[in-house]
Write an enzyme that holds these catalytic residues in place. Structure first.
Site: not given
Ligand code: BGC
Length: 383
Positions: A112, A137, A211, A348
């Site tokens: 973010r 993203h 992801h 991630e």
């Protein structure tokens, strides 16, 4: 019985002419280790290709050009039985609905950016707000929603695909043309390696990641709460209610965020801890312990019923551990399996969220003339 086996065998050979079905390569040239096929179309009508990579132990990874997404990862359990440990769909078209980034390459900025805004070299940039007040993203059309060019390759101990894409100046609000290659390698050591390279002609934030949602029990048929997790992180970055880091780096000691030793994921997830409540479970960036900038062990995951182990190493300073808190049973994945709450988890590897607005975090600015380079290895084994 013997007749049935031979019918089955010839069926296998007809359907998969390059493989015996047992995972053993049949061609002396080794060209059986990589296969390309059509996999439907992207939302803007572009053909999507699927690459299947296979190593000498029969481990198999499928990745498609739409979003460069990992579609499946088949690895053995402790008895040698292969299952698919990645969540996803049976065809490209299924990925075009509102899908939470299954398997995809994430960018230009993974995670973010607060209020969809950042200032770089005195200039303010505005990004699409696609996650409440924030940009997540890469915005509305991140790198998960484009068709990447692909070039397969084969080396003696590994097979792979190089995905290429240039994101134009102004793409989703980000400055500069960003030229990228993301190389996927499947090695004979049962490693899946992601190597990211990028250059830009103007300064821009870059934070690329993958992801994939994992479920080491196989085929996404139950939650991941029984998996055991170790994170090589003595601290993490707590968040506010919109999942933006507060800017503090806090010790995990004595909190449900202490995964410094293998711990069952579900053991503390429902505790009345402020950060767990804000994240709806684990959805946090962990600050990796590292001695230098090289590949460092970030995480180890163990699934006790199958004995599968996954180790993640990275050159990145952080890893987002996301426990699949927004999976809610509305998506039906491969083989008709419904993905319910916490049926998959993500690790991630990344720079910390909102770094462009947080000067105390390691910088994510790529300047003209510099090269962005990042490597992450997911290694599979059993015990
Ligand atoms: C984020 C989650 C988000 C998910 C996408 C993760 O990387 O941390 O908050 O919901 O991606 O579905």
């Amino acid at each position: 019985m013997i007749h049935r086996i031979s019918v089955l065998l010839s069926l296998c050979l007809t359907l998969f002419p390059f493989w015996t079905g047992s995972g053993v390569p049949t061609s002396p040239q080794g060209t059986d280790m990589i296969k390309k096929e059509a996999f439907g179309t992207s939302p803007d009508g572009k053909p999507v290709d699927l690459y299947t990579l296979k190593n000498k132990h029969g481990m198999e990874v499928r990745a498609m050009t739409y979003g460069g997404a990992i579609v499946s990862i088949r690895v053995p359990d402790r008895k040698g039985h292969f299952d698919d440990v990645a969540l996803g769909f049976d065809k490209a078209d299924d990925y075009t609905a509102k899908v939470p980034y299954f398997g995809a390459i994430i960018g230009r900025y993974g995670n973010r950016i607060a209020n969809g805004k950042f200032t770089l070299d005195g200039k303010e940039y505005t990004l699409p707000k696609n996650d409440g007040p924030n940009s997540l993203h890469g915005g509305n059309k991140g790198f998960d929603k484009i068709v990447w060019e692909a070039e397969p390759f084969e080396k003696p101990d590994e097979v792979g695909v190089i995905f290429k894409h240039t994101s134009p100046d102004g793409d989703e609000g980000y400055p500069g043309n960003l030229k990228m290659t993301v190389t996927y390698m499947l090695t004979d050591k049962n490693e899946l390696i992601f190597e990211y390279h990028a250059t830009a002609d103007k300064a821009t934030p870059v934070n690329l990641t993958n992801h994939t949602y994992f479920n080491l029990a196989g085929d996404g048929q139950r939650d991941i709460l029984g998996h055991e997790l170790m994170l090589n992180a003595d601290s993490f970055t707590p968040v506010d209610k919109t999942l933006i880091p507060t800017g503090k780096i806090v010790s995990v000691k004595g909190t449900p965020f202490d995964f410094t030793k293998l711990t069952v994921i579900g053991a503390r997830i429902d505790q009345k801890d402020e950060q767990l409540i804000l994240g709806h479970g684990y959805d946090h960036n962990f600050v990796l312990n590292r001695k230098d900038k090289g590949l460092t062990l970030a995480a180890r995951v163990y699934e006790p019923t199958t004995g599968r182990v996954m180790e993640v190493s990275t050159t990145e300073p952080g890893v987002q551990f996301y426990s699949g808190n927004f999976l809610d049973g509305t998506l039906t994945g491969k083989q008709g399996h419904v993905y319910k709450l916490r049926y998959g988890f993500c690790l991630e590897t990344q720079h910390y969220p909102d770094s462009p607005n947080e000067p105390s975090f390691p910088s994510t600015t790529l300047r003209a003339g510099q090269t962005y380079h990042s490597t992450t290895v997911y290694k599979f084994s059993t015990r």
